[in-house]
Enzyme design. Structure first.
Site, short mmCIF file in Angstrom:
data_model
loop_
_atom_site.label_atom_id
_atom_site.label_comp_id
_atom_site.label_asym_id
_atom_site.label_seq_id
_atom_site.Cartn_x
_atom_site.Cartn_y
_atom_site.Cartn_z
N GLU A 1 0.84 -1.20 0.00
CA GLU A 1 0.00 0.00 0.00
C GLU A 1 0.88 1.26 0.00
O GLU A 1 1.84 1.33 0.76
CB GLU A 1 -0.88 -0.02 1.26
N LYS B 1 -9.41 2.44 -2.56
CA LYS B 1 -9.69 1.82 -1.26
C LYS B 1 -11.15 2.04 -0.88
O LYS B 1 -11.63 3.18 -0.82
CB LYS B 1 -8.76 2.47 -0.23
N CYS C 1 -6.00 -2.73 2.07
CA CYS C 1 -5.81 -2.63 3.52
C CYS C 1 -7.06 -2.93 4.36
O CYS C 1 -7.46 -4.07 4.48
CB CYS C 1 -5.22 -1.26 3.85
#
Lengths: 403, 403
Positions: free
Chosen positions: A133, A209, A246
């Site tokens: 990330e 995300k 994530c």
């Protein structure tokens, strides 16, 4: 949190290398086999088979102080389809320069590291690679300072992507590049993005995300908001790829949507620290791989990052300048309930799995999770649930007095 | 599958007792602590604390050859709510008589075993107890013979429930009784049901199995179909309880719905064998507990059950009379990412966890999974998905030629 003794990517010596290394050190072979079967699963009747790394990759790794692991996760032969063998790579790394160095120096220090690791991946014939990330910067969002950190943000077509495009072309490799994106067209906003670069160096598209944490040091909504791009799956020459960035790994619906859109490989580029999430690290991705029947590559950065100014963590504790040890441990989960060994908790590394993508459909055909999933019932359930006046289906023991 | 040497609840001696027992046997204390932290999680900074079992329960267990485990999983003190301490029990057992004995003798042999185990639970002050899936019979569905097995089915108000009601009253205990139900009102159909009996011996209600396997030896749709009762949560004097029966543990949406309806404890009474699902056993329930923030009690029966007539398993292998070793290993998962030790893989047992139900909300408040879940997006996603003409969100590399 618990590590703050030294600078940049190093940790106290008492950090263990990995759970696997301890099991292998102490447990006799017969019992170790059973422990591994239960803890790590079986692929075609045995543990995931660890393979030798070739000389060229070993030399690059030794010269640049990173670890390389290589495993195989295979499938049964079919009559009508040829095996679809793909080598998947994931890279974990610490930052390359102190966080008070000039921004572009910090960026180049990381890019130089990554370049060597991609060279090793190329030497090993990796077809699809994913970085961690926001790989091109420290994970500075804990500071809640906009500057200088937002200066790391780049447009999708910026320097970081151009570097990735060069490497993709060089090695005929699909590369997923998770980065901090500056969207100049849309109000110059910042996003946590993954750019998918095809094996010809072309930009296939981007994903963002979907779930933004707001806990402790991880309130990243200071910098960027939730994706509005849905759950795109990128069809590449080496398979269909989704990217669950994530915190999305804690959301089963997010994993599900990438699966229902056809993913064969889902990457989970992450940044998470010891003491917060480590017992979840070996659970959530494996559950996703099993129940959605795709491969998962779980990537966590490694090392401790120290920042110039102190910050607090919303936990009542004194201000400090780092927020803990990123424990690495990047690994692969398979659709047939097994996992590869993980990379070190303390060192940069490249983990490679050679897989047969046919395994995804084979496991679907065996377990029938999709056939028995009753999506109609849950579409209705969730539609009912989001009604502000939703009444949960509670059956109360009549002998309980209402308050 | 792999065990077929002896009768009723026994297995080849080479079966290991548990992963935990091997780790504790070989790994030195310092490193064991780290291994346990990463593999099994931490509750308030330490591994789940194992407690001594009192003398009365120990005596009952020794006299009747079953294991008792007892752990504590606690929460932080709050200012406005008192702790809500509840002792939860789960029971795993082999059958008590050969499967060719008269049906009622088989039933009574199991009931007699269970009675002693509930006595031990009573001696330990258990408040909420759950038995294993269809506890009152062998798991005979692999045979695909309707008779004699359907004779084990009983109405909700039948002998098995009456026994449970007596025990519930005797010990002021909520007891969840998973059973094969004969629904005489609705076409005399059979269902895989869990009856929830309140601490006064009253029947609070029932839940049924939402997802029916159709794989190998487990095509239970020969006997019963999917529940139409939704995802009820039973509000008892000792907390809110959901029951996710067996195969439902592979379906993340099922776990989710029990959570969104308010469960603080979800039981997963199961029947599953070595070689099929064991590497998933330690993953799926923990993922559910973590991501939905409730306690899970995972229950699997134990031993090998041999049947009078041979049957095949749809796997090309010769006919046989048993379908493998039920590996027990019943355990608790907590909302804060940790798990209790598991019961033996080879012996009957009672596993008890003393928990503070306040932990559920505390973990929700810490992690914010529900706040960041974006249920609106997924309600729409699933509604779109169930359209027969759904077009997955695929972004294709233009350089790939269409077939």
């Amino acid at each position: 949190m618990q590590e703050s003794s030294r600078m940049e990517g190093t940790v106290k010596p008492k950090q263990i290398e990995s759970v696997e290394s301890i099991l292998e050190k102490y447990i006799p072979e017969d019992e170790l086999k059973e422990v591994k079967r239960i803890l790590f699963g079986q692929n075609r009747g045995t543990s995931v088979s660890v393979q030798p790394v070739n000389q060229e990759a070993t030399d690059i790794a030794n010269a640049n102080n990173f670890q390389v692991l290589f495993s195989k996760i295979l499938a049964e032969k079919e009559q009508l389809r040829q095996p679809r063998i793909v080598r998947i790579g994931i890279i974990q790394n610490s930052i390359g320069a102190p966080t008070n160095a000039p921004i572009h120096d910090q960026y180049m220090a990381i890019q130089n590291k990554i370049e060597k690791m991609i060279d090793a991946a190329g030497a090993m014939g990796v077809n699809v690679l994913c970085l961690q990330e926001t790989w091109h910067m420290p994970f500075a969002f804990c500071t809640r300072e906009r500057y200088p950190w937002v200066e790391f943000a780049q447009p999708v077509t910026g320097e970081a992507t151009q570097f990735i495009q060069r490497m993709a072309r060089k090695y005929n490799m699909v590369i997923v590049s998770p980065m901090l994106e500056r969207d100049e067209v849309h109000g110059s906003t910042i996003h946590n993005t993954a750019v998918v670069v095809g094996n010809n160096g072309n930009i296939i598209g981007k994903s963002r995300k979907n779930h933004i944490p707001r806990t402790g040091d991880f309130n990243e909504s200071t910098y960027y908001m939730e994706s509005t791009l849905g759950h795109p799956v990128f069809e590449t020459v080496f398979g269909k790829i989704g990217i669950n960035i994530c915190y999305g790994r804690h959301h089963n619906l997010n994993w599900l949507a990438y699966g229902l859109n056809g993913s064969e490989i889902v990457f989970n580029p992450s940044a998470t620290v010891t003491g917060l999430s480590e017992p979840m690290w070996g659970v959530e991705a494996r559950n996703a791989a099993m129940t959605n029947n795709y491969f998962v590559g779980s990537i966590n950065r490694v090392g401790t990052e120290h920042f110039p100014n102190e910050f607090t963590s919303g936990d009542g504790k004194p201000a400090h300048k780092d927020f803990g040890h990123f424990y690495g441990s990047s690994y692969f989960s398979s659709p047939d309930n097994c996992r590869s060994p993980g990379l070190s908790r303390v060192q940069d590394g490249l983990n490679i799995a050679e897989v047969d993508l046919n395994l995804c459909q084979q496991v679907k055909d065996k377990w029938n999770f999709q056939m028995t999933a009753r999506y109609e019932m849950y579409a209705k359930f969730l539609t009912d649930y989001i009604d502000p006046n939703y009444q949960p289906q509670i059956v109360r023991d009549p002998s309980i007095k209402k308050n």
